[in-house]
Design a protein around this motif. Structure first.
Motif, PDB file in Angstrom:
ATOM      1  N   HIS A  56     -11.593 -22.171  18.664  1.00 50.96           N
ATOM      2  CA  HIS A  56     -11.440 -23.610  18.433  1.00 50.96           C
ATOM      3  C   HIS A  56     -10.180 -24.195  19.060  1.00 50.96           C
ATOM      4  CE1 HIS A  56     -14.851 -24.049  15.695  1.00 50.96           C
ATOM      5  NE2 HIS A  56     -14.480 -22.918  15.109  1.00 50.96           N
ATOM      6  N   ARG A  61      -9.003 -28.614  18.625  1.00 52.12           N
ATOM      7  CA  ARG A  61      -9.764 -29.602  19.387  1.00 52.12           C
ATOM      8  C   ARG A  61     -10.797 -28.981  20.324  1.00 52.12           C
ATOM      9  NH1 ARG A  61      -5.471 -32.027  17.556  1.00 52.12           N
ATOM     10  NH2 ARG A  61      -5.451 -34.286  17.277  1.00 52.12           N
ATOM     11  N   GLY A  62     -11.113 -27.735  20.059  1.00 49.34           N
ATOM     12  CA  GLY A  62     -12.225 -27.113  20.752  1.00 49.34           C
ATOM     13  C   GLY A  62     -11.846 -26.415  22.035  1.00 49.34           C
ATOM     14  N   GLU A  64     -14.068 -23.543  25.150  1.00 43.47           N
ATOM     15  CA  GLU A  64     -15.367 -23.236  25.722  1.00 43.47           C
ATOM     16  C   GLU A  64     -16.306 -22.606  24.694  1.00 43.47           C
ATOM     17  OE1 GLU A  64     -14.906 -20.829  29.155  1.00 43.47           O
ATOM     18  OE2 GLU A  64     -13.810 -22.341  30.307  1.00 43.47           O
ATOM     19  N   ALA A  66     -16.223 -22.927  21.187  1.00 42.24           N
ATOM     20  CA  ALA A  66     -16.477 -23.595  19.911  1.00 42.24           C
ATOM     21  C   ALA A  66     -16.105 -25.068  19.994  1.00 42.24           C
ATOM     22  CB  ALA A  66     -15.686 -22.903  18.795  1.00 42.24           C
ATOM     23  N   PRO A  67     -16.655 -25.882  19.072  1.00 44.00           N
ATOM     24  CA  PRO A  67     -16.450 -27.337  19.140  1.00 44.00           C
ATOM     25  C   PRO A  67     -15.113 -27.792  18.577  1.00 44.00           C
ATOM     26  CG  PRO A  67     -17.821 -26.806  17.271  1.00 44.00           C
ATOM     27  CD  PRO A  67     -17.596 -25.504  18.001  1.00 44.00           C
ATOM     28  N   ASN A  68     -14.862 -29.068  18.766  1.00 44.09           N
ATOM     29  CA  ASN A  68     -13.675 -29.730  18.231  1.00 44.09           C
ATOM     30  C   ASN A  68     -13.871 -29.934  16.732  1.00 44.09           C
ATOM     31  OD1 ASN A  68     -11.741 -31.656  17.455  1.00 44.09           O
ATOM     32  ND2 ASN A  68     -11.752 -32.644  19.442  1.00 44.09           N
ATOM     33  N   ASN A  72     -13.728 -34.268  15.082  1.00 47.64           N
ATOM     34  CA  ASN A  72     -15.143 -34.544  14.833  1.00 47.64           C
ATOM     35  C   ASN A  72     -15.313 -35.177  13.446  1.00 47.64           C
ATOM     36  OD1 ASN A  72     -17.900 -34.446  14.228  1.00 47.64           O
ATOM     37  ND2 ASN A  72     -18.215 -32.637  15.501  1.00 47.64           N
ATOM     38  N   THR A  94     -25.493 -20.066  14.807  1.00 44.97           N
ATOM     39  CA  THR A  94     -24.458 -20.622  15.685  1.00 44.97           C
ATOM     40  C   THR A  94     -23.468 -19.515  16.030  1.00 44.97           C
ATOM     41  OG1 THR A  94     -22.856 -21.251  13.971  1.00 44.97           O
ATOM     42  CG2 THR A  94     -24.679 -22.777  14.373  1.00 44.97           C
ATOM     43  N   GLU A 277     -23.060 -29.103  10.078  1.00 42.15           N
ATOM     44  CA  GLU A 277     -22.629 -29.940  11.188  1.00 42.15           C
ATOM     45  C   GLU A 277     -21.389 -29.387  11.863  1.00 42.15           C
ATOM     46  OE1 GLU A 277     -22.259 -33.569   9.050  1.00 42.15           O
ATOM     47  OE2 GLU A 277     -24.268 -34.232   9.535  1.00 42.15           O
ATOM     48  N   TRP A 278     -20.765 -28.361  11.237  1.00 40.41           N
ATOM     49  CA  TRP A 278     -19.619 -27.678  11.840  1.00 40.41           C
ATOM     50  C   TRP A 278     -19.968 -27.199  13.242  1.00 40.41           C
ATOM     51  CZ3 TRP A 278     -14.886 -26.163   9.487  1.00 40.41           C
ATOM     52  CH2 TRP A 278     -14.134 -25.233  10.202  1.00 40.41           C
ATOM     53  N   ASP A 280     -21.997 -28.481  15.397  1.00 40.34           N
ATOM     54  CA  ASP A 280     -22.415 -29.516  16.362  1.00 40.34           C
ATOM     55  C   ASP A 280     -21.339 -29.789  17.392  1.00 40.34           C
ATOM     56  OD1 ASP A 280     -24.377 -31.608  14.117  1.00 40.34           O
ATOM     57  OD2 ASP A 280     -24.680 -29.611  14.953  1.00 40.34           O
TER      58      ASP A 280
END
Length: 280
Positions: A56, A61-62, A64, A66-68, A72, A94, A277-278, A280
């Motif tokens: 992360h 803030r994410g 390659e 994992a997302p931000n 978010n 996921t 939603e984690w 997403d």
């Protein structure tokens, strides 16, 4: 000097005695206490850096992999308990694994540290009185005529239930006293005159080459074909008043800011519809 088997057993006895000596037990107890009394912020930061940052990012803030999760809004809406559950159990389907090896205190520390990355604090000093702020919001300031909070209020402007989760007190105050006065026509009311003389006053929500979709102040949507449109007049004044800096006393502004901050904090502890939603 010992030699042979006696030497081996002698060394074992020395090692056992050293491990269980008063000094050794005291050192072990001290290490355990130091770990337990480490500041939560430091403990959370260290655990986040060693466990979460690889995917992360150090700032949340994410990257390659994992997302931000710092910016978010859907992650910000998750309760502390939901985030802790995700850390401990992962998200099936996921790339989010389960961290069963983390102690409960470490998980809580990570959640607390993540809130700091998100701009939220567990305890934030309010600049005013949120009770008075609510009265001003729905009363003389007239904010609730356009804005909705916690399911109550108007439809024509943005829902402010969670606005303060991503904006600090100064940013909220500035948005009230010096709102953006851009040229966006959708930020202004229009009066549409339809063939036959009917007039509809509302806000343009959608528009294409052939039609308009208007929303009136009561939330009703009206679909108007441009072939039936006789005139479309844009209000010269934006929806958001620009004189709150002079019509509201500084203390009243602080009260309204406090109300928005309190509402955002309360809604953040609620249970969103989905906890996955984690990913997403």
């Amino acid at each position: 000097m010992l030699s042979g088997p006696k030497s081996f057993f002698g060394l074992v006895l020395v090692a056992v005695w050293a491990a269980h000596s008063p000094a050794a037990r005291a050192q072990t107890q001290q290490n355990s206490q130091e770990k337990s009394i480490r500041p939560v912020s430091t403990r959370g930061q260290q655990t986040f850096a060693s466990t979460c940052a690889n995917c992360h990012g150090l700032d949340g803030r994410g990257a390659e992999r994992a997302p931000n999760i710092a910016e978010n809004p859907r992650v910000q809406r998750l309760s502390d308990a939901q985030i802790a559950h995700i850390i401990e159990n992962g998200v099936p389907g996921t790339g989010m694994p389960a961290f069963h090896s983390l102690e409960t205190a470490d998980v809580k520390a990570v959640v607390t540290y993540l809130r700091t990355l998100q701009g939220r604090r567990q305890t934030v000093k309010l600049p005013g009185d949120p009770v008075r702020g609510e009265a001003i919001f729905v009363g003389n300031a007239g904010c609730s005529g356009c804005h909705m909070i916690a399911g109550k209020g108007g439809f024509i402007a943005s829902d402010l239930s969670g606005y303060a989760r991503t904006h600090d007190a100064e940013q909220i105050r500035s948005a009230i006293t010096t709102p953006a006065q851009g040229g966006d026509r959708q930020a202004r009311l229009v009066t549409a005159t339809i063939r036959g003389g009917e007039k509809v006053v509302g806000r343009i929500r959608n528009e294409d080459n052939f039609s308009l979709q208007l929303q009136t102040l009561d939330g009703t949507f009206h679909f108007v074909t441009k072939s039936d449109l006789e005139a479309l007049e844009h209000n010269s004044q934006p929806l958001m008043p620009s004189d709150y800096g002079s019509t509201l006393h500084p203390d009243e502004l602080n009260d309204v800011v406090s109300y928005l901050m309190k509402v955002a904090g309360a809604s953040a502890s609620g249970t969103p519809k989905k906890a996955d939603e984690w990913g997403d």
